[in-house]
Every structure is written in structure tokens, then in C-alpha cells.
Scaffold this active site. Structure first.
Site, PDB file in Angstrom:
ATOM      1  N   VAL A 154      48.017  51.316  51.693  1.00 39.71           N
ATOM      2  CA  VAL A 154      48.882  51.833  50.624  1.00 39.71           C
ATOM      3  C   VAL A 154      48.263  53.076  49.982  1.00 39.71           C
ATOM      4  O   VAL A 154      48.913  54.122  49.841  1.00 39.71           O
ATOM      5  CB  VAL A 154      49.154  50.753  49.552  1.00 39.71           C
ATOM      6  CG1 VAL A 154      49.975  51.335  48.403  1.00 39.71           C
ATOM      7  CG2 VAL A 154      49.852  49.559  50.176  1.00 39.71           C
TER       8      VAL A 154
ATOM      9  N   ARG B  40      33.950  51.866  51.192  1.00 41.65           N
ATOM     10  CA  ARG B  40      33.204  52.454  52.309  1.00 41.65           C
ATOM     11  C   ARG B  40      33.459  53.953  52.365  1.00 41.65           C
ATOM     12  O   ARG B  40      34.438  54.398  52.973  1.00 41.65           O
ATOM     13  CB  ARG B  40      33.615  51.778  53.607  1.00 41.65           C
ATOM     14  CG  ARG B  40      33.088  50.325  53.712  1.00 41.65           C
ATOM     15  CD  ARG B  40      33.738  49.603  54.865  1.00 41.65           C
ATOM     16  NE  ARG B  40      35.178  49.531  54.667  1.00 41.65           N
ATOM     17  CZ  ARG B  40      36.040  49.051  55.558  1.00 41.65           C
ATOM     18  NH1 ARG B  40      35.617  48.631  56.717  1.00 41.65           N
ATOM     19  NH2 ARG B  40      37.339  49.013  55.296  1.00 41.65           N
TER      20      ARG B  40
ATOM     21  N   LYS C 246      50.091  41.820  42.696  1.00 44.35           N
ATOM     22  CA  LYS C 246      50.907  40.668  42.310  1.00 44.35           C
ATOM     23  C   LYS C 246      50.073  39.476  41.866  1.00 44.35           C
ATOM     24  O   LYS C 246      50.425  38.782  40.922  1.00 44.35           O
ATOM     25  CB  LYS C 246      51.823  40.250  43.444  1.00 44.35           C
ATOM     26  CG  LYS C 246      51.089  39.976  44.734  1.00 44.35           C
ATOM     27  CD  LYS C 246      52.008  39.864  45.922  1.00 44.35           C
ATOM     28  CE  LYS C 246      51.196  39.896  47.194  1.00 44.35           C
ATOM     29  NZ  LYS C 246      51.004  41.246  47.725  1.00 44.35           N
TER      30      LYS C 246
ATOM     31  N   GLU D 232      56.057  48.232  39.889  1.00 44.63           N
ATOM     32  CA  GLU D 232      57.203  48.053  40.787  1.00 44.63           C
ATOM     33  C   GLU D 232      56.772  47.581  42.170  1.00 44.63           C
ATOM     34  O   GLU D 232      57.465  46.795  42.817  1.00 44.63           O
ATOM     35  CB  GLU D 232      57.953  49.381  40.897  1.00 44.63           C
ATOM     36  CG  GLU D 232      59.203  49.365  41.744  1.00 44.63           C
ATOM     37  CD  GLU D 232      60.288  48.476  41.159  1.00 44.63           C
ATOM     38  OE1 GLU D 232      60.441  47.362  41.690  1.00 44.63           O
ATOM     39  OE2 GLU D 232      60.964  48.884  40.208  1.00 44.63           O
TER      40      GLU D 232
ATOM     41  N   GLY E 113      57.833  45.186  47.629  1.00 40.21           N
ATOM     42  CA  GLY E 113      57.502  46.512  48.152  1.00 40.21           C
ATOM     43  C   GLY E 113      58.344  47.636  47.597  1.00 40.21           C
ATOM     44  O   GLY E 113      58.346  47.906  46.390  1.00 40.21           O
TER      45      GLY E 113
ATOM     46  N   ILE F 277      61.511  47.938  47.328  1.00 39.90           N
ATOM     47  CA  ILE F 277      62.820  47.649  46.721  1.00 39.90           C
ATOM     48  C   ILE F 277      62.741  47.818  45.214  1.00 39.90           C
ATOM     49  O   ILE F 277      61.955  47.149  44.554  1.00 39.90           O
ATOM     50  CB  ILE F 277      63.287  46.212  47.032  1.00 39.90           C
ATOM     51  CG1 ILE F 277      63.197  45.930  48.534  1.00 39.90           C
ATOM     52  CG2 ILE F 277      64.691  45.991  46.517  1.00 39.90           C
ATOM     53  CD1 ILE F 277      63.501  44.483  48.896  1.00 39.90           C
TER      54      ILE F 277
ATOM     55  N   GLY G 128      51.559  42.116  64.226  1.00 36.31           N
ATOM     56  CA  GLY G 128      50.967  42.631  62.994  1.00 36.31           C
ATOM     57  C   GLY G 128      51.723  42.242  61.737  1.00 36.31           C
ATOM     58  O   GLY G 128      51.411  42.728  60.648  1.00 36.31           O
TER      59      GLY G 128
ATOM     60  N   LYS H  99      54.951  36.292  43.186  1.00 41.22           N
ATOM     61  CA  LYS H  99      56.111  37.151  42.906  1.00 41.22           C
ATOM     62  C   LYS H  99      57.138  36.407  42.063  1.00 41.22           C
ATOM     63  O   LYS H  99      57.766  36.995  41.165  1.00 41.22           O
ATOM     64  CB  LYS H  99      56.700  37.635  44.223  1.00 41.22           C
ATOM     65  CG  LYS H  99      55.752  38.593  44.961  1.00 41.22           C
ATOM     66  CD  LYS H  99      56.117  38.755  46.420  1.00 41.22           C
ATOM     67  CE  LYS H  99      55.202  39.764  47.107  1.00 41.22           C
ATOM     68  NZ  LYS H  99      55.388  39.771  48.578  1.00 41.22           N
TER      69      LYS H  99
ATOM     70  N   GLY I 129      54.267  47.118  53.640  1.00 40.30           N
ATOM     71  CA  GLY I 129      53.967  48.296  54.449  1.00 40.30           C
ATOM     72  C   GLY I 129      53.458  49.434  53.592  1.00 40.30           C
ATOM     73  O   GLY I 129      53.799  49.533  52.411  1.00 40.30           O
TER      74      GLY I 129
END
Lengths: 433, 433
Positions: free
Chosen positions: A17, A49, A107, A131, A136, A138, A189, A207, A306
Site C-alpha cells: 500500500v 528495511r 482496522k 477510509e 479497501g 470502496i 495470492g 471491520k 490490494g
């Protein structure tokens, strides 16, 4: 009338992110400046790192000392995308103390200790926006706390975890079992190596706590949320669901009690009718269905996770917080004035779909029906059929009318004690009707 | 720390929406006060017919002199739910001049002259909010202009008119023709006695102009929006759509051109795949699908009209504007910095579904295909079948690949001139793939 001194953003965390936040801040700097009314610049990036290559970020901005970064005193907005409780909590409160507002995607922290963060923000006259913490990309927190600020929300029901929705959608569309679908999600994934937080409903429960607090203007903590995972959902459950014209989703459900004097929040798998807007939410998408007194039924749909989608939500908040700073104002803070208590799961009114393995002989249905009646649970439909193997067993599927969850679980407990009931094959709540 | 002097709201119009706004302000006064941080009171209601009974509103608040009401000088927020261009425009600008902010549900005025209103609001340091102007209760304006302020929106495609969606949904689900479905919509109160504004797409075009302006940070006026109504959609079109795995919706589509240098806005009926989230929007519901660079695909769904839903949107804005006033700040104003031009319909890149009645003899398909090739339009699929009546005619259905609308309409014009083409039975664009 663009201000020339830029607003300064400190980024805590530069993973999937954070790196997207940094990239968009660079590539879309002109757009962000025009929308804010002042340029905005990345003033520092705290990472664990520092040797990891980070494309596009000026190495001079990288630091391992997150505390020093938030204490600098010239930071306008701290973006926290580290996750977890500590050091995120300490860094956020330190940021407020040093005159920065905070945009967080955390969260877990907000669900566990949102009240403390809100109090610290208010004490120091800073903003706390998040938000990205729920669903995510939305837009959901802002619609709930701003667009619906003139309405009374009675129910929030959503698919807020993409991993579990991907698994359940696979099971539904291919007939796969849980393990097979999980393996596919892991290979693609969508599921982490240790999928516990997702499949056991912990992520969705955090959430749910956040959504319930905002929707009902009260405090709901993670511990207040009833939680059941979806690891025991079987292909047979999907077959039963389909017979009822339903599918199965892992839902986060926040409700105001009928008398308006309390609220509930819960996460569990549930059957919902195929005609319900949530039923057609596929793959790893999220969607949240909101019922408000005046607005009626609303739904918000989109990618729930994502790097890029979450960065979009973070940057929307960064723009809002920067605008607030230029106005020397803050946005809405915690709104917990109703102080509505959170009731336990036993008080939730819902419906059960129960599959029983029973002895295939006369009188069994009467026995079973008596148990339901004794617990004050009214039966909607019963389907009974003998086993193909002729082993003297039959299967009985009971769908109840709405009743308190305590009465329903009491019924199941009593059914288990009947000699003629060989086993309770599955229990699932039915929602969205 | 609740302020005790109440914020004062003047209501212009007390029809279906206005009366709901007044009712909720009264019944939910405590909630609104808690969320704003100060009480809010109805200070006056301007109506045309003062003798009409209005339940729950203090008769002393009723006036026929709207201008005097907005000029009072002690009004904080003017709620304009009259609709139409005048006197709404004059009243709104007068309100700004006299120190009031404005919440409006007036799509026609905003689409025709939003820039003037924004300029007046900015000149006088006031807010102009209008969540209710597009898609009723669905939070859409705020998500687009605030939640997605850190993202780049490339496409907004929505069902923004409930009347036409009700009619098309009836045609789809029952096989009814347009007139029959319209009659049912009228009988049920979904369509007005004169349905022109809805069925000819004027209402949706106003909303498209507003959405395009916000999404692309430029100015788009009603005149910039290409518009086709849905009165010529037939049961046969739905049958064709179903053969393609599609349904038909009246869509408002706002797009950024591939080169990013211009935008388009249009309203017309279109085939969309049944798998598209907009395809399952039933009855009079609205839904808007948004594609943004980072966020991906989002959808917002809910009731697009009606007194209570629209009042919910209005009151969300009233709360926001009141909070801004307590902060001595204003929310986001017009954002038209990109100054992107609006391209004509001919530049839109889309796909066509064309049904032709042709002579049933060899060589026709080759002739038709040549016309497409000459106009640079590539064919995706062709279906040809002879008529049951054996009258020497066949039907030819061509679905094209994506091409500029000008090339597609040029192709159709040339097809009409072919001797072997007896008629063009229908032309419909295909979207959402």
C-alpha cells in the site's frame, strides 16, 4: 490562489500500500495540488528495511526511525500503513501530539482502540481519517459518517473480506470443497500462507466493529463482535443452499435492535437468497449493503484490498485532511453520543437452516417438531428424505422463522440429545430476506 | 460543548421531498444536533400554495415570499427543492448574497448553469452542496468529489433514471412492449403523466453533465451531453439482446478519451452483458459504476428518487454544511481545473449491434461486409437467418468491434443505400464489456 508552501506527508510503512501511495503522490502531484489548493509533498518514509530497493522514492526520504519522523513538527499528515497494534498506536498518538493529522488503514487498531485514538486526535485538534481500513477502495466510511449523517441507519450487512469471498465463490461455482478452494486462493495470492485472520473471521470482525460504531453512533469494540469462521462450510452446505435458492457468504452484520435500545455486531457464514444484491458479489470483491430509515437500501461495491485500491482510499483521505488544514478546521470526529450497548449474540433475531441425520422411522418428525416448539422456535419449512443407502437413516432439513439466536442454539442443543437424532450435519443462519 | 444558538434552515418548496425534510428535521432533531454539534431548526418554509395542509409544520413558518425568506440574513442554510431553472437560480444566488449556504436537489439547474452557482457561492464564501441532484439517496457526489479526490476517474456509467429502468426491466422480465410497460409504470406512479423528461433521456442527461464535470474536474453542460431516448426500444431488441447474453439499460456514460485530452458524456439505451453488475439492477433502482485508475471498479446502488431517499441525501448535506459553518470553513467548491474539452458523439469509441432486413440471396453478406470495411469498422460476429414466411427476405445481425461512433453511423447510412438492404430494423450500442 494556490498556496506555495507544500503540505508535508510522512509515510509510515512502504509495503504494497505504502509504495503505491508514494508512487501516486509523485505521478499525480499536479492533480493532488489542484484538488487540495496547495502542493503536497512526501517528507519522509519510515521503513523497517532501508536497504530494500524502492522504485521512485528519493533514498534521502527513507528512515528507520519512525518516531523521529512523526516528531519532526513540520509534518501535516502522517499516513500509517504499518498495521498491527504497536508501534502503530504509539506512532499515531505521537503524531497528534506533534501537530500532525493521521490517515490510517489500520482496522485492527481502530477496532480495538479507536476511542483512544479519537480522543487523542480531538485533544490535539487533529484529524483521524481511515477510509482504507474497511473494504479497501470502496467509499464507505465517508458515506456512512457524512452522506448518511441526516438519516438513521438500521442495518449494515457486508462482504468485507475478499479472501473468504473468493473461497466461497469458488466452492459455489465449481462444487469444490473448502480445502481445495483455499488451496486455489493461496496459489493465486488471494490467501496468505497462514489464512487464519481471514478464514476465522477476525479480519471481518474488526471491520464489523468499525462499521457498527459509525453506523449507530456508539462504541463497538472487537471484543463485542460475535465471530464464527467459515472453515466448516462444506460442498453439501452449498447444495442445501441452492435447493433453497440461496448461496453462502461470510457476512459482517451490524444491526439496531427492534426496540432501538441496543445494537449487535457479528460475523459468520450465512445463506442469502440469490436475488439479494450481495449474492452476486464474485471473486475477491467486497460489497456492503446498508439499510437506512429514509434512504432505504443502498449498496457499495468494489475491490476490498490490494495496493492500488487501498492507496486510492488513503489518498482521498489525505486530500480531505489537507483541505481541512488549509481551512484551519477538522472533519467529523468520533460520534458515540447514543451510547447504545452492544447485546450478545443470543439476543440477535435470525433464522436457522439445520440439517439433521435422523432415524428413518415414524414419529421422528413429531419429536423434532416438539423440541422446536418447546423452545419457542417456529418452523418455516421441513424437507425429509430417506438415505439412498437404506441404512435406516433419513435426512431432515429444517428452516426456522425468525427467533432469538439463544432460542435457536438451545433448540439445537436439545435436538442433539434426542435418541432419534444421529447427528447435526450443519447449522447455518439465513439472512437477507 | 454543544453550541446553543441553533443553526437556521430555510426550506424552499414543500412537496414530496421538502415535506420529508421538514418531518425528519423535527422527529430527529436530537440526532441532528448531536451530529452537527449544535441544534438546527426550521426557520421558514416557502411554498406556492399556503392553504394546503402540511402535517407537522408550524403554520407560522409558512410563507409565499421565498425571496424575503432567503434575504432574512439570519438563515444559515437554504434548502432548495423547488426544481426548474427560475425562480430557483435567482433564489440560490440571493441566498449566497445574504450569507446563507445552499443545499439543492436541482439537477436541471446544476447541469445548465452550475458554474454560475459555484462562482456565486465562492464569491460570498458559502457552500453549494447537491448530493440529492443525482441518483437520489445514493451517496455519489461526495464519494466522487471527496473519496476519490486522490484518484483518477476514467469512466462513470450508470442507471440514473428510475422510471426508464422500471420500464426496461418490465420489458425484459415480461416480454412486454414499450407502451405496455410505460402504462404499467404510469399506473404505479413510477412515470409522470407526461413522461418525456424521463423516457427521452433529458433527466439522465442532466445527471450525466453533473457527474462528468465532477469526475473529470472540468465543465460539462447539459448541451454537451449526447442524448437518445428509449421510446424505440422493442421487445425484439430484448430478444436480440438475450441471444447475446445481454439486457438493455438506459445508460448515462461519461468517459475520458484514451489520450486523456478530452471527455465525452452521453445518454442512450445500450446492451450490457448479464454478468455486468448494472445488468441486475431491477425496478426503479439506480446504480452507478465507476472506473478509477487506482481504485478499480466501484458500484453505488440504491433508490434514485422518492421523497424519503431524496430527503436523506438533502439532510446529509445539511449536516455537512452546518458543520462547515461551525468550523467557519467551506467544503470543496467547483473543481474544473483540467479544462478538458467535451468531444462530440462521433468521437466516442463504442460497439454497435445492428439488425438488418436483407434480400435472401447469395452475395448479400459480402456486400454488407464490404460497407463495414470501407468505413474502417471491424465486424465481431454476424448471424444470418432466413425468414419463416419465405418472402425472400433474411435477417442479418451484425455486432461490431469498437470503432468511433461517426464511423459506425456512417456505415449504417451506407447500408441503408444498398438495394439488398430492405431496412435497418434496429441499431443499439453495446457497452460494459
Amino acid at each position: 490562489m494556490m498556496r506555495t508552501r507544500p503540505l508535508k506527508v510522512a509515510l509510515l510503512g512502504c509495503g504494497v500500500v505504502g509504495s503505491e501511495v508514494a508512487r501516486i503522490m509523485t505521478t499525480h502531484a499536479d492533480d493532488l495540488a489542484a484538488r487540495i489548493g496547495a502542493p503536497v509533498e512526501l517528507a519522509g518514509v519510515a521503513v523497517r528495511r532501508p536497504d530494500k530497493v524502492r522504485g521512485g522514492i528519493d533514498p534521502a526520504l527513507i528512515t528507520t526511525d519512525a518516531t523521529a519522523l512523526v516528531k519532526r513538527g513540520d509534518i501535516d499528515v502522517v499516513v500509517e500503513v504499518i498495521g498491527g497494534i504497536e508501534p502503530a498506536r504509539a506512532l499515531i498518538t505521537t503524531a497528534f501530539e506533534h501537530g500532525a493529522s493521521v490517515v490510517s488503514a489500520n482496522k485492527a487498531l481502530l477496532a480495538q482502540d479507536g476511542a483512544t485514538l479519537y480522543a487523542a486526535a480531538e485533544q490535539h485538534g487533529q484529524d483521524l481519517y481511515y477510509e482504507a481500513a474497511v473494504a479497501g477502495a470502496i467509499p464507505l466510511i465517508r458515506p456512512l459518517r457524512e452522506s448518511l449523517a441526516g438519516d438513521k441507519i438500521n442495518r449494515v450487512m457486508g462482504i468485507v473480506n475478499g479472501t473468504t469471498n473468493f473461497i466461497l465463490d469458488k466452492m459455489d461455482s465449481t462444487g469444490a470443497g473448502y480445502q481445495e478452494a483455499l488451496d486455489e486462493a493461496t496459489a493465486l495470492g488471494y490467501a496468505e500462507a497462514d489464512p487464519t485472520a481471514d478464514v476465522e473471521g477476525f479480519d471481518a470482525a474488526a471491520k464489523a466493529a468499525i462499521l457498527a460504531g459509525i453506523a449507530f453512533h456508539t462504541r463497538v469494540r472487537l471484543d463485542d463482535v460475535y465471530r464464527e469462521g467459515m472453515t466448516e462450510v462444506t460442498a453439501a452446505d452449498f447444495a442445501s443452499a441452492r435447493q433453497m435458492g440461496c448461496t453462502i457468504k461470510l457476512l459482517a452484520i451490524c444491526e439496531r435492535a427492534a426496540d432501538g435500545e441496543s445494537v449487535t455486531a457479528r460475523v459468520h457464514p450465512a445463506m442469502i437468497p440469490l436475488s439479494h444484491p450481495l449474492a452476486s458479489v464474485r471473486e475477491a470483491y467486497n460489497a456492503v449493503f446498508v439499510e437506512a430509515e429514509a434512504a432505504g437500501q443502498l449498496m457499495f461495491y468494489g475491490p476490498g484490498a490490494g495496493g492500488s485500491p487501498t492507496a486510492s482510499a488513503v489518498l482521498g483521505d489525505v486530500v480531505a485532511v489537507c483541505r481541512n488544514r488549509l481551512n484551519e478546521a477538522t472533519g467529523p470526529g468520533e460520534s458515540a453520543y447514543t451510547q447504545l450497548p452492544v447485546s450478545p449474540m443470543g439476543d440477535v433475531v435470525t433464522r436457522y437452516h439445520i440439517s439433521l441425520d435422523v432415524a428413518d422411522k415414524p414419529g421422528v418428525l413429531a419429536q423434532v417438531a416438539t423440541v422446536f416448539a418447546e423452545h419457542g422456535v417456529s418452523i418455516d419449512t421441513v424437507r425429509q428424505h430417506g438415505r439412498q443407502d437404506g441404512g435406516g437413516e433419513a435426512s431432515l432439513v429444517v428452516v426456522t422463522h425468525r427467533a432469538p439466536d439463544a432460542a435457536l442454539s438451545g433448540t439445537v442443543e436439545a435436538l442433539r440429545k434426542l435418541d432419534t437424532v444421529r447427528g447435526v450435519a450443519s447449522i447455518m443462519r439465513v439472512e437477507g430476506e
